[in-house]
Design an enzyme around this catalytic site. Sequence first.
Site, PDB file in Angstrom:
ATOM      1  N   CYS A 170     -43.370 -43.883  88.041  1.00  0.00           N
ATOM      2  CA  CYS A 170     -43.920 -44.927  88.916  1.00  0.00           C
ATOM      3  C   CYS A 170     -42.903 -46.011  89.258  1.00  0.00           C
ATOM      4  CB  CYS A 170     -45.173 -45.535  88.306  1.00  0.00           C
ATOM      5  SG  CYS A 170     -44.986 -46.053  86.594  1.00  0.00           S
ATOM      6  N   GLU A 192     -53.061 -49.815  87.665  1.00  0.00           N
ATOM      7  CA  GLU A 192     -51.625 -49.595  87.833  1.00  0.00           C
ATOM      8  C   GLU A 192     -51.483 -48.440  88.817  1.00  0.00           C
ATOM      9  OE1 GLU A 192     -47.535 -48.417  85.436  1.00  0.00           O
ATOM     10  OE2 GLU A 192     -49.425 -48.520  84.346  1.00  0.00           O
TER      11      GLU A 192
END
Length: 352
Positions: A286, A252
């Site tokens: 994020c 990720e």
Amino acid sequence: MPTAPIRFFVGGEWVQAGDSHAVSNVINPYDSSTVGRVYLATEADAEQAIRRALAGFGKTKALPSNQRFDILSYLSNGIKSRKEEFAQLITAEVGKPVQASRAEVDRAVLTYQLAAEEARRIEGEVVPLDLNAVGQNRYGVVRRFPLGVVLGIAPFNFPLNLVAHKLAPAIASGNAFILKPPPQAPLTSLKLAEIVESSGFPLDAFSVLPCTNELAERLAVDPRVKMLSFTGSAPVGWHLKAKAGKKKVILELGGNAGSIVDRSADIDEAVRKNVLGSFVYSGQVCIKVQRIYIHEEIFEEYTKGFVQAAKALKTGDPKDPETVIGPVINDEAMERILSWIREATVQGAKIL
């Protein structure tokens, strides 16, 4: 200033570190105070963690789904019962405004709950094999099996919930787990280990290793580790994947989130959501909003409202429940942000 370094957790044992162990200071990014000190694991500690995890895997893979459900439910409830303790620690370690830290704890509670439910739904499949005459009256049975030792490398910005994204599925599916916590926020992971310790999870199958990036990389490429789950920067993630060989890798590496505001939108609502999406926790999220496309017919109205709303956000001490924007994690992050602003203005951007 805290003086005694905190021990780390290796396969069910709080390691009594000594002179051979380096010590890392955890610094509050808002006021530069020392939140705590932690011992850093050595190569010998990492080797011990892997060996114990391999032994523990023999126990975790045999856990029935009802026990995995109970363990994950215990973790969820344990975090919930210590919500404010976790929230204050996250705020101290990484400067996250406490309102966002509390939301993160709530999200982690939910993550473990969802994993508990999924532990009961790891099913298989029965496949008829009569596509030709040879397979007539025959069936194939498909089952899922745990992999083995999983290594999780977590980032600073969500030191509780992004750890949960790695640990909870590993427990739900019967795997052993080694956690390399973020260097800026190891204390949150070590506090979580206190709850895991009393959860009923086979403890030789669980370790929390604050360590250097170099040692973490050696763990990531060790063939005895069967899966790497990494959340962090793209260069580091792709580097680790390139060196990980045939093991399974989950990366990720941040987002690149755009927002579109059409002329049919509720402008006030669009402004409110995009301002928070852009600036909450100083943008250290994020999935934060990184660019906004605005219909030309509402551009001026929207832009004016956005600037006003951004200026109205409360900045300052992250312990203040009203604060939306606290510090960035360190000076390096600050310089990176300023370099982006300089780059944009050189290329013709206008600062409003």
